[in-house]
Design an enzyme around this catalytic site. Structure first.
Site: not given
Ligand SMILES: *Cc1c(COP(=O)(O)O)cnc(C)c1O
Length: 396
Positions: A185, A213, A244
């Site tokens: 990320s 992502h 996302k």
């Molecule tokens: C954003 C993210 C999460 C968390 O996801 P949420 O649905 O916002 O809790 C978990 N793992 C990775 C790699 C992320 O980038």
């Protein structure tokens, strides 16, 4: 309000401020859009994870509104009591098919998905959890809640991963799980998942990939890193978020039917925290439908990604090793990174500065993410402002 008993909070806040770690997020006053209103200013928004620009999409909103009309605003129960609604089972089935997995299980977020799987499967001191050093915080916290000891391998270093798998601890472990982000990320690089899977399987370990992502972003129709590498049927557990590219909120694990049902009987976030509101599940179903039937969203995301990266490089910025819509703009100094972000904001562009502990010291940066919704004009405007502010601060 004043409590003598909470004096420590004043001291802690002072420490954070002193260390430049006190967070005061800007406030989004419009919907999450390619051009948003933030803190009273209309700005080109390069900071959200709204990859496909579906967070305020009319079709997705319509699906959510209809679900509210039919099923109400909340499930008012955890999944295992009476919080499993028709829309949850429909989404689980369709999501499993999307991931080419036998089954899938929904959680409240990507964070709780990682906690659920790490804690449930690495449940004994005789297990071993093996994790890439740049994995997401929720994997780290999931690992902390697991009973298994953990070993961390250097970022994408297959030789180091192999050494760990060959170690005496690994050889005598009851179960071994190798965990990696699909897309990392902070840097936007992709895991070498084909090699990770090959070496894990050679030593009898199973693999969990976190595609937060990657889902809705890479692979055929946005199916994620497993699809991207042609590894269908070879990766035991695919995790991800629905917050996302999927634009709403929630998380999932796509896996075998048995493992899904096992998680559904023991995973603590599934058992002890209420299910997604039906409107959220309906939104995710609408996004899934768009991914399968309207390829133009993904195409625009990648066209914008390639255009923006190219232009930023031409302007002279160091954009790291990213191969995804995440484009870090490397600065290497916390004060400069913040100054650049503030200058850009005043000029109508929002790009968030990231510093320690989110990224290592010396690797301070602005992280940008373009979406399918940005126009070429938005991106040209942003690059122009980056160029101007970058020159003023002697970054380029
Ligand atoms: C954003 C993210 C999460 C968390 O996801 P949420 O649905 O916002 O809790 C978990 N793992 C990775 C790699 C992320 O980038």
């Amino acid at each position: 309000m004043k409590f003598d008993t909470l004096k420590f909070a004043d001291e802690e806040v002072a420490v954070l401020k002193n260390e430049n770690r006190f967070l005061q997020p800007r406030v989004l006053q419009s919907a999450q859009e390619p051009v948003s209103v933030i803190d009273g200013r209309k700005v080109v928004n390069l900071t959200s994870n709204n990859y496909l620009a579906l967070a305020n999409d009319p079709k997705v909103k319509k699906a959510a509104i209809e679900a509210i009309e039919k099923y109400g605003v909340g499930s008012a129960a955890v999944r295992t009591i009476i919080g499993t609604m028709t829309l949850h089972t429909e989404l689980e089935e369709k999501f499993a098919a999307f991931k080419h997995a036998e089954a899938s299980i929904l959680f409240q977020s990507g964070f709780t998905s990682n906690v659920a799987v790490c804690q449930s499967l690495m449940s004994s001191e005789d297990d071993l959890l093996i994790s890439d050093e740049l994995n997401h915080a929720s994997i780290i916290d999931g690992a902390r809640l697991a009973k298994a000891p953990r070993k961390i391998y250097r970022h994408k270093d297959i030789r180091h991963l192999t050494e760990i798998l060959e170690s005496p601890e690994a050889r005598k472990a009851r179960r071994k799980m190798v965990v990696t982000d699909g897309v990392f990320s902070m840097d936007g690089d992709v895991a070498n998942l084909d090699e990770v899977v090959a070496v894990a399987h050679k030593y009898g370990a199973f693999v969990m990939v976190d595609d937060a992502h990657a889902s809705g972003v890479i692979g055929k129709e946005g199916r994620g890193t497993v699809s991207h590498f042609g590894l269908d049927g070879k990766v035991e557990i695919q995790i991800g978020t629905l917050s996302k590219a999927f634009a709403a909120v929630g998380g999932y694990a796509a896996t075998t039917k048995n493992l899904r049902d096992y998680l559904g009987s023991v995973a603590r976030p599934f058992l002890f925290s209420s299910s997604q509101p039906p409107s959220v599940a309906a939104s995710c179903l609408a996004v899934l439908d768009i991914l399968l039937h309207e390829p133009q969203y993904l195409k625009r995301l990648w066209d914008n990604t390639n255009f923006f990266k190219e232009e930023m490089k031409k302007a002279g910025f160091n954009t790291g090793d990213s191969v995804t819509p995440i484009t870090p703009v490397m600065i290497g100094d916390p004060v400069k990174a913040k100054a650049l972000s503030n200058k850009l904001f005043d000029e109508g562009v929002f790009a968030l500065p990231l510093g320690f502990p989110t990224v290592p010291k010396g690797k301070e940066r602005l992280r940008t993410i373009v979406t399918a919704g940005h126009t070429v004009k938005d991106l040209e405007f942003a690059v122009e402002k980056f160029r101007k502010a970058g020159k003023e601060l002697n970054i380029i």
